[in-house]
Design a protein around this motif. Structure first.
Motif, mmCIF file in Angstrom:
data_model
loop_
_atom_site.group_PDB
_atom_site.id
_atom_site.type_symbol
_atom_site.label_atom_id
_atom_site.label_comp_id
_atom_site.label_asym_id
_atom_site.label_seq_id
_atom_site.Cartn_x
_atom_site.Cartn_y
_atom_site.Cartn_z
ATOM 1 N N SER A 166 0.966 -1.178 0.059
ATOM 2 C CA SER A 166 0.009 0.011 0.059
ATOM 3 C C SER A 166 0.822 1.197 0.138
ATOM 4 N N GLY A 167 1.994 1.165 0.281
ATOM 5 C CA GLY A 167 2.917 2.311 0.406
ATOM 6 C C GLY A 167 3.183 2.563 1.735
ATOM 7 N N ALA A 168 2.541 1.934 2.679
ATOM 8 C CA ALA A 168 2.822 2.386 3.958
ATOM 9 C C ALA A 168 4.009 1.719 4.491
ATOM 10 N N ILE A 169 4.627 2.711 5.253
ATOM 11 C CA ILE A 169 6.064 2.092 5.929
ATOM 12 C C ILE A 169 5.700 1.068 7.099
ATOM 13 N N THR A 170 6.454 0.006 6.764
ATOM 14 C CA THR A 170 6.254 -0.939 7.840
ATOM 15 C C THR A 170 7.091 -0.718 9.191
ATOM 16 N N VAL A 171 6.491 -0.865 10.281
ATOM 17 C CA VAL A 171 6.910 -0.474 11.518
ATOM 18 C C VAL A 171 6.709 -1.770 12.555
ATOM 19 N N ASP A 172 7.449 -1.577 13.834
ATOM 20 C CA ASP A 172 7.311 -2.770 14.754
ATOM 21 C C ASP A 172 6.222 -1.912 15.850
ATOM 22 N N GLU A 173 6.028 -2.451 16.953
ATOM 23 C CA GLU A 173 5.250 -2.078 17.819
ATOM 24 C C GLU A 173 5.713 -0.690 18.342
ATOM 25 N N PHE A 174 7.049 -0.495 18.416
ATOM 26 C CA PHE A 174 7.365 0.686 18.880
ATOM 27 C C PHE A 174 7.752 1.833 17.716
ATOM 28 N N SER A 175 7.263 1.580 16.679
ATOM 29 C CA SER A 175 7.322 2.268 15.304
ATOM 30 C C SER A 175 8.812 2.543 14.588
ATOM 31 N N ARG A 176 9.385 1.490 15.105
ATOM 32 C CA ARG A 176 10.742 1.450 14.314
ATOM 33 C C ARG A 176 10.614 0.874 12.964
ATOM 34 N N THR A 177 11.264 1.294 11.887
ATOM 35 C CA THR A 177 11.172 0.736 10.504
ATOM 36 C C THR A 177 12.396 -0.395 10.465
ATOM 37 N N SER A 178 12.408 -0.937 9.190
ATOM 38 C CA SER A 178 13.311 -1.903 8.888
ATOM 39 C C SER A 178 14.943 -1.347 9.274
ATOM 40 N N GLN A 179 15.089 -0.081 9.239
ATOM 41 C CA GLN A 179 16.382 0.582 9.482
ATOM 42 C C GLN A 179 16.424 1.106 10.807
ATOM 43 N N PRO A 180 16.982 0.399 11.644
ATOM 44 C CA PRO A 180 16.923 0.510 13.225
ATOM 45 C C PRO A 180 17.015 2.034 13.577
ATOM 46 N N ASN A 181 17.570 2.906 13.173
ATOM 47 C CA ASN A 181 17.716 4.562 13.621
ATOM 48 C C ASN A 181 16.591 5.147 12.959
ATOM 49 N N ILE A 182 15.710 4.560 12.108
ATOM 50 C CA ILE A 182 14.646 5.371 11.568
ATOM 51 C C ILE A 182 13.323 4.861 12.064
ATOM 52 N N TYR A 183 12.418 5.669 12.400
ATOM 53 C CA TYR A 183 11.113 5.590 12.934
ATOM 54 C C TYR A 183 10.245 6.134 12.132
ATOM 55 N N ALA A 184 8.871 5.808 12.036
ATOM 56 C CA ALA A 184 7.593 6.479 11.667
ATOM 57 C C ALA A 184 6.423 6.336 12.308
ATOM 58 N N VAL A 185 5.728 7.384 12.254
ATOM 59 C CA VAL A 185 4.442 7.437 12.904
ATOM 60 C C VAL A 185 3.435 8.243 12.319
ATOM 61 N N GLY A 186 2.219 7.745 12.734
ATOM 62 C CA GLY A 186 1.068 8.545 12.064
ATOM 63 C C GLY A 186 0.441 7.616 10.673
ATOM 64 N N ASP A 187 -0.155 8.704 9.802
ATOM 65 C CA ASP A 187 -0.994 7.927 8.941
ATOM 66 C C ASP A 187 0.167 7.279 7.808
ATOM 67 N N VAL A 188 1.514 7.770 7.680
ATOM 68 C CA VAL A 188 2.168 7.056 6.758
ATOM 69 C C VAL A 188 2.589 5.641 7.200
#
Length: 462
Positions: free
Chosen positions: A285-307
């Protein structure tokens, strides 16, 4: 004194509700924070979403109140409406609020870059107007979403929800395409302002994903508001003519209109972020994949909100931003709980909902579900002559009858569901509701006096 390894401790891409909350909190902790925003600070909610939309809803409600005041003895002759006054007043307030968001960041020490940013690698962003690059130990992506439109001939003639607030004039006729909350809300707004509105949807009922009875009630709400609702049709072409636009549909029908609003959904705004270069995974869908702590597949990059396309609500983005700060900068790993979040749809009257739908409850718990409903005419509507009604539904599970879902359609539903949401989050039971004395005469008192609805237990409501 050693030189800082990165330009910033935290760089936030996107100054919406989640990004601003995270940026402010990090700056208050003494962190060096940079924020980039290509539009006005405040994000979708403040600039082109919840806030200006709610002002338009109020505008439509005032018009209805004037008309209905006749039943209460008020004279309402020579009443008129000026779209440009409402439009400009809303934009003035939007600009004021956006300024507050800018001030919040800057007063707390964050550096605000008023331009688009994209990722160069896991620790570097490029500011797209100035061409500067900035490095950061941690990056937070909070760019939200943007309207999506179908790829049909003549789509350039349609507007999207972002454009509604800046219309040069009020259309006499409007075709709203879509059946989600954005489509339903704007159809209700413009019908209330005096525009002839047709709402066309590819499905058979509005508000896909909501409780089935809520969907049916909202369908009736739109009809009572004078909206011509048409189902099971999809647009195939928009053609400009001397008298407006002609929209063709897959069933062979055509609709003439002065304005085509494509309210066909929103998608995460990730296509120009440079996610591949930074090693950040996305879903189909284009959404960034995150874990329960909003961490992406790159450990120092996070994402929150509608993205991230989890629960796309402004207060959720704010809570996710705060949880991110706890996790990254306070050594307190915190995952925001996305269950039992109350929300509202600002149809006229609105919807308030929290917890699971009846269909979902029965899929999870089978026969171990009890449903309580009522429908009535609010006291305010008796003298006014309004045909709008209130619908209430409480869903419980187990012998203790823990309340797992409440769904409201009617006046003040959005206000009531906030309070009811506390009860659901606290896992209160129907007995707790029943033990609460009613406040009379109010709409809300019906929530604590509901009786069970007789239902064939083998029936699954979807």
């Amino acid at each position: 004194m050693s030189k800082r390894k990165y330009d910033y401790d935290l760089f936030v891409i996107g100054a919406g509700s989640g990004g601003v909350r995270a940026g402010r909190l990090a700056a208050q902790l003494g962190k060096c924070v940079g924020v980039a925003e290509e539009s006005l600070p405040g994000g979708t909610c403040v600039v082109r979403g919840c806030v200006p939309k709610k002002f338009l809803v109020y505008g439509a409600d005032f018009g209805e109140a004037i008309e209905k005041a006749k039943g209460y003895g008020w004279s309402t002759e020579n009443v008129s409406f000026d779209w440009t006054v409402l439009r400009d007043s809303v934009q003035k307030e939007v600009n004021r609020l956006s300024g507050i968001y800018s001030t919040i960041l800057e007063k707390n020490g964050a550096e605000l870059h008023r331009e688009r940013a994209e990722l160069v690698d896991a620790h570097t962003v490029r500011l797209c107007t100035s061409g500067e690059t900035k490095t950061a130990e941690t990056i937070l992506i909070a760019v939200g979403g943007s309207p999506w439109t179908p790829d049909i001939k003549g789509i350039e003639h349609a507007i999207v929800s972002d454009d509604v607030f800046l219309l040069p004039e009020q259309p006499k006729r409007m075709l709203v395409i879509g059946g989600g909350y954005i489509a339903c809300e704007f159809a209700g707004v413009f019908a209330g302002l005096g525009t002839d509105v047709i709402q066309a949807y590819r499905g058979g009922r509005l508000l896909n994903g909501f409780d089935a009875e809520v969907r049916d009630e909202v369908g009736q709400v739109q009809i009572r508001n004078g909206i011509d609702t048409r189902f099971n049709i999809s647009p195939t072409e928009i053609r400009k003519t001397d008298g407006g636009y002609i929209v063709s549909f897959n069933d062979g029908s055509k609709i003439g209109t002065d304005c085509v609003l494509m309210a066909t959904g929103r998608r995460p705004k990730t296509d120009t972020l440079g996610l591949d270069a930074a090693g950040v995974d996305v879903e189909s869908s284009g959404a960034i994949t995150v874990d329960e702590f909003s961490r992406t597949s790159q450990p120092n990059i996070y994402a929150v909100g509608d993205v991230t396309n989890r629960v796309n609500l402004t207060p959720v983005a704010i809570r996710e931003g705060a949880a991110f700060i706890e996790t990254v900068f306070k050594d307190n790993p915190t995952a925001f709980d996305h269950d039992d979040i109350a929300s509202a749809v600002f149809t006229r009257p609105p919807v308030g909902t929290c917890g699971v739908s009846e269909g979902e409850a029965r899929r999870r718990y089978g026969d171990d579900v009890t449903v309580y409903t009522t429908q009535f005419r609010p006291m305010k509507n008796v003298l006014s002559g309004s045909e709008h009604r209130c619908f209430m539904k409480v869903i419980t599970k187990g012998k203790q009858e823990t309340v797992i879902g409440v769904h409201l359609v009617g006046d003040d539903s959005a206000e009531m569901i906030q309070m009811v949401g506390i009860a659901i989050k606290a896992k209160l039971t129907k007995a707790d509701f029943d033990a609460t004395c009613a406040v009379h005469p109010t709409i809300a008192e019906e929530i604590v006096t509901l009786k069970p609805r007789e239902l064939n237990k083998t029936t699954v409501v979807t």
